[in-house]
Design a protein around this motif. Structure first.
Motif, PDB file in Angstrom:
ATOM      1  N   LEU A   1      11.781 -31.337  20.031  1.00 58.70           N
ATOM      2  CA  LEU A   1      11.801 -30.023  20.675  1.00 58.70           C
ATOM      3  C   LEU A   1      13.041 -29.224  20.299  1.00 58.70           C
ATOM      4  CD1 LEU A   1      10.578 -30.922  24.286  1.00 58.70           C
ATOM      5  CD2 LEU A   1       9.323 -29.632  22.550  1.00 58.70           C
ATOM      6  N   ALA A   2      14.117 -29.901  19.896  1.00 58.63           N
ATOM      7  CA  ALA A   2      15.339 -29.203  19.490  1.00 58.63           C
ATOM      8  C   ALA A   2      15.074 -28.246  18.334  1.00 58.63           C
ATOM      9  CB  ALA A   2      16.424 -30.204  19.119  1.00 58.63           C
ATOM     10  N   GLY A   3      14.028 -28.532  17.552  1.00 59.07           N
ATOM     11  CA  GLY A   3      13.545 -27.574  16.559  1.00 59.07           C
ATOM     12  C   GLY A   3      14.424 -27.360  15.343  1.00 59.07           C
ATOM     13  N   ALA A   4      15.265 -28.330  14.997  1.00 57.55           N
ATOM     14  CA  ALA A   4      16.126 -28.178  13.820  1.00 57.55           C
ATOM     15  C   ALA A   4      15.281 -28.021  12.560  1.00 57.55           C
ATOM     16  CB  ALA A   4      17.039 -29.382  13.692  1.00 57.55           C
ATOM     17  N   ARG A   5      15.661 -27.055  11.713  1.00 63.70           N
ATOM     18  CA  ARG A   5      14.872 -26.747  10.522  1.00 63.70           C
ATOM     19  C   ARG A   5      15.696 -26.957   9.256  1.00 63.70           C
ATOM     20  NH1 ARG A   5      13.732 -21.425  13.539  1.00 63.70           N
ATOM     21  NH2 ARG A   5      12.000 -21.968  14.908  1.00 63.70           N
ATOM     22  N   PRO A   6      15.044 -27.254   8.136  1.00 62.18           N
ATOM     23  CA  PRO A   6      15.766 -27.419   6.873  1.00 62.18           C
ATOM     24  C   PRO A   6      16.612 -26.185   6.554  1.00 62.18           C
ATOM     25  CG  PRO A   6      13.499 -28.170   6.635  1.00 62.18           C
ATOM     26  CD  PRO A   6      13.588 -27.513   7.979  1.00 62.18           C
ATOM     27  N   GLY A   7      17.833 -26.411   6.120  1.00 62.28           N
ATOM     28  CA  GLY A   7      18.711 -25.325   5.727  1.00 62.28           C
ATOM     29  C   GLY A   7      19.614 -24.795   6.816  1.00 62.28           C
ATOM     30  N   GLU A   8      19.399 -25.220   8.077  1.00 64.78           N
ATOM     31  CA  GLU A   8      20.211 -24.710   9.176  1.00 64.78           C
ATOM     32  C   GLU A   8      21.588 -25.366   9.218  1.00 64.78           C
ATOM     33  OE1 GLU A   8      17.135 -23.221  12.649  1.00 64.78           O
ATOM     34  OE2 GLU A   8      18.013 -25.221  12.831  1.00 64.78           O
ATOM     35  N   GLN A   9      22.483 -24.706   9.962  1.00 67.59           N
ATOM     36  CA  GLN A   9      23.782 -25.267  10.300  1.00 67.59           C
ATOM     37  C   GLN A   9      23.704 -25.706  11.765  1.00 67.59           C
ATOM     38  OE1 GLN A   9      26.650 -25.314   7.938  1.00 67.59           O
ATOM     39  NE2 GLN A   9      24.755 -25.143   6.750  1.00 67.59           N
ATOM     40  N   VAL A  10      23.848 -27.013  12.011  1.00 69.40           N
ATOM     41  CA  VAL A  10      23.621 -27.581  13.336  1.00 69.40           C
ATOM     42  C   VAL A  10      24.844 -28.390  13.761  1.00 69.40           C
ATOM     43  CG1 VAL A  10      22.188 -29.152  14.710  1.00 69.40           C
ATOM     44  CG2 VAL A  10      21.132 -27.700  12.948  1.00 69.40           C
TER      45      VAL A  10
ATOM     46  N   LYS B   1      26.226 -18.671  16.431  1.00 67.03           N
ATOM     47  CA  LYS B   1      26.231 -17.317  15.898  1.00 67.03           C
ATOM     48  C   LYS B   1      25.249 -16.487  16.720  1.00 67.03           C
ATOM     49  CE  LYS B   1      22.728 -18.026  12.263  1.00 67.03           C
ATOM     50  NZ  LYS B   1      22.524 -18.096  10.790  1.00 67.03           N
ATOM     51  N   PRO B   2      25.291 -15.163  16.647  1.00 70.84           N
ATOM     52  CA  PRO B   2      24.328 -14.342  17.397  1.00 70.84           C
ATOM     53  C   PRO B   2      22.892 -14.744  17.096  1.00 70.84           C
ATOM     54  CG  PRO B   2      26.069 -12.971  16.521  1.00 70.84           C
ATOM     55  CD  PRO B   2      26.271 -14.346  15.914  1.00 70.84           C
ATOM     56  N   GLY B   3      22.099 -14.892  18.136  1.00 78.49           N
ATOM     57  CA  GLY B   3      20.708 -15.304  17.969  1.00 78.49           C
ATOM     58  C   GLY B   3      20.525 -16.803  17.840  1.00 78.49           C
ATOM     59  N   GLY B   4      21.634 -17.575  17.905  1.00 81.04           N
ATOM     60  CA  GLY B   4      21.544 -19.029  17.786  1.00 81.04           C
ATOM     61  C   GLY B   4      20.970 -19.675  19.030  1.00 81.04           C
ATOM     62  N   THR B   5      20.690 -20.976  18.921  1.00 90.30           N
ATOM     63  CA  THR B   5      20.023 -21.717  19.995  1.00 90.30           C
ATOM     64  C   THR B   5      20.925 -22.811  20.540  1.00 90.30           C
ATOM     65  OG1 THR B   5      17.847 -21.319  19.004  1.00 90.30           O
ATOM     66  CG2 THR B   5      18.006 -23.096  20.619  1.00 90.30           C
ATOM     67  N   LEU B   6      21.093 -22.805  21.855  1.00 89.80           N
ATOM     68  CA  LEU B   6      21.854 -23.834  22.557  1.00 89.80           C
ATOM     69  C   LEU B   6      20.859 -24.802  23.190  1.00 89.80           C
ATOM     70  CD1 LEU B   6      24.721 -24.722  23.505  1.00 89.80           C
ATOM     71  CD2 LEU B   6      24.348 -23.320  25.549  1.00 89.80           C
ATOM     72  N   VAL B   7      20.862 -26.038  22.730  1.00 91.37           N
ATOM     73  CA  VAL B   7      19.932 -27.057  23.204  1.00 91.37           C
ATOM     74  C   VAL B   7      20.647 -27.962  24.192  1.00 91.37           C
ATOM     75  CG1 VAL B   7      18.491 -29.017  22.548  1.00 91.37           C
ATOM     76  CG2 VAL B   7      18.582 -26.993  21.086  1.00 91.37           C
ATOM     77  N   TYR B   8      20.137 -28.021  25.421  1.00 94.74           N
ATOM     78  CA  TYR B   8      20.748 -28.828  26.478  1.00 94.74           C
ATOM     79  C   TYR B   8      19.808 -29.978  26.828  1.00 94.74           C
ATOM     80  CZ  TYR B   8      22.826 -30.076  31.003  1.00 94.74           C
ATOM     81  OH  TYR B   8      23.399 -30.742  32.051  1.00 94.74           O
ATOM     82  N   ILE B   9      20.316 -31.215  26.702  1.00 93.16           N
ATOM     83  CA  ILE B   9      19.528 -32.420  26.936  1.00 93.16           C
ATOM     84  C   ILE B   9      20.305 -33.353  27.857  1.00 93.16           C
ATOM     85  CG2 ILE B   9      18.540 -34.492  25.858  1.00 93.16           C
ATOM     86  CD1 ILE B   9      18.342 -32.852  23.240  1.00 93.16           C
TER      87      ILE B   9
END
Length: 430
Positions: free
Chosen positions: A226-235, A350-358
């Motif tokens: 569900l965290a949805g990490a995608r190829p090419g992202e900075q995580v 960064k603006p529009g980024g996603t904060l995943v809380y688990i």
């Protein structure tokens, strides 16, 4: 060892845990070292007795009128393992290593039923002080949730798609009769057995040593997906620990992009290096805890994943001793840490980024309450619709009973057959 000797050993281990205030795993290891005659089957059976006693300590103690190690183990033998008290006494008489025979009072108690006025926390097998919290979180289902949390957990594996496939792993482990997990397309599960059943030791399997799979609870796999990490992202994996979710993110990203794995505790982080190598995860940069370790990442991350420090109430099936050690002070401490790490984590987006809380907690104080407080303090942040995330990860509809009041996803043994987990993804304003 026959059953009478195993029961005596379990009583001794529980007494050791109570007297020395040490973890179950440590007490069981000490017993094994001091009793080298015991085989692997004996050790597994004794461990099962001890863990079963702790999982249902409240209801067993209420029925027996005592929470002594003897009372708890006898209750497990009869209530959980379906032994006949009369037959037990016969076997005790014939075994010099057996406990004392059951008294008439013990037989009457262990074969009886809990009273109709038994408190809900006893029926749920949870600490009394947590009953209001669980009732607030689960409503009328809170007792059923507690009862399922007092069961045995399955052994779950996550297939490492960087090196293998689920079909390949299933064939390699066919001797253990594995099954596919219900939600995760990468999961393999082996349900818990009854009585003295042994958990398969898959970490000595060739496939594990080659990095084909990792031991990971199905619920942990679900929230990682569900965290949805995608190829090419900075995580940024801000609480990476030993790296279980880091490895799942690396596979989801197909080794493309960059994951920064960090943990404030150097000892927790230590196992990640060998695991990364075994799994073939090449897009992970480990950042050891030191001043300024993450300064260059501020405002640059597409996604920050926070597997927050928590009470671990979602793992009570695996660590039932922690259920009875949890205190209001510890809960308050974890809540303070969670609020602080959410505040810290959002800085790196960064603006529009996603904060995943688990969390691996089932308590609303650590889950929805934390998200609601964070959003109140950070206008513009909003939860990404959980149903959309679920559809994107699993191509199925999110079951209604999994979505929480503040847009999160709650997993529990009763609802999903997994450990207890909470997930919420928050979008930073662009």
């Amino acid at each position: 060892m026959r059953l009478p000797g195993r029961l005596s050993a379990a009583i001794a281990v529980l007494d050791d845990i109570e007297t020395r205030k040490r973890p179950v795993s440590e007490a069981l290891k000490a017993w094994g070292l001091n009793n080298r005659f015991a085989g692997a089957g004996d050790r597994a059976a004794i461990g099962n007795l001890v863990y079963d006693a702790l999982r249902r300590r409240a209801s067993h103690a209420a029925l027996m009128g005592s929470d002594s190690p003897r009372a708890l183990v006898l209750a497990v033998a009869v209530r959980d393992w379906q032994e006949d008290p009369a037959a037990l006494n016969e076997s005790f008489a014939a075994d010099s290593h057996a406990p004392d025979p059951l008294s008439e009072d013990e037989i009457a108690r262990v074969t009886g039923q809990l009273n109709d006025d038994t408190p809900g926390w006893v029926l749920a097998d949870v600490p009394e002080w947590l009953a209001p919290s669980l009732q607030r979180g689960f409503g009328d289902n809170w007792i059923a949730e507690g009862q399922d949390m007092a069961g045995r957990p399955s052994l779950d594996l996550r297939v490492n798609t960087l090196k293998s496939t689920r079909d390949r792993v299933m064939k390699a482990l066919a001797r253990f009769a594995p099954a596919e997990t219900a939600v995760s397309p990468l999961g393999v599960t082996m349900p818990a057995g009854l009585r003295d059943a042994r958990t398969p030791n898959v970490t000595t399997d060739e496939g594990y040593l080659k990095g084909w799979f990792e031991v990971q609870d199905h619920g942990s796999q679900i929230v990682a997906a569900l965290a949805g990490a995608r190829p090419g992202e900075q995580v940024l994996d801000l609480c990476a620990g030993a790296g279980g979710k880091t490895l799942a993110l690396a596979a989801a990203m197909m080794n493309k992009g960059q994951i920064f794995a960090y943990d404030s505790d150097r000892n927790r982080l230590a196992p990640i290096y060998d695991r990364l190598k075994r799994n073939g995860a090449r897009n992970v940069q480990v950042r050891a805890p030191q001043p300024g370790a993450l300064d260059d990442l501020v405002g640059k991350m597409d996604r920050v994943v926070i597997d927050a420090p928590c009470t671990g109430t979602g793992t009570w099936r695996r660590r039932p001793d922690t259920k009875w050690k949890l205190s209001p002070d510890l809960l308050a401490q974890r809540m303070t840490e969670q609020a602080a790490i959410l505040q810290e984590g959002q800085r790196f987006l960064k603006p529009g980024g996603t904060l995943v809380y688990i969390t691996c907690s089932i308590l609303p104080e650590e889950n929805d309450d934390q998200v609601a407080a964070f959003i109140a303090d950070h206008p513009g942040f909003a939860s990404i619709p959980a149903d959309a995330l679920w559809q994107g990860a699993f191509a199925t509809e999110l079951p209604d009973d999994l979505e929480t009041a503040h847009g999160g996803v709650a997993l529990t043994p009763r609802l999903t057959g997994t450990d207890g987990f909470y997930f919420n993804a928050l979008r930073k304003p662009a």
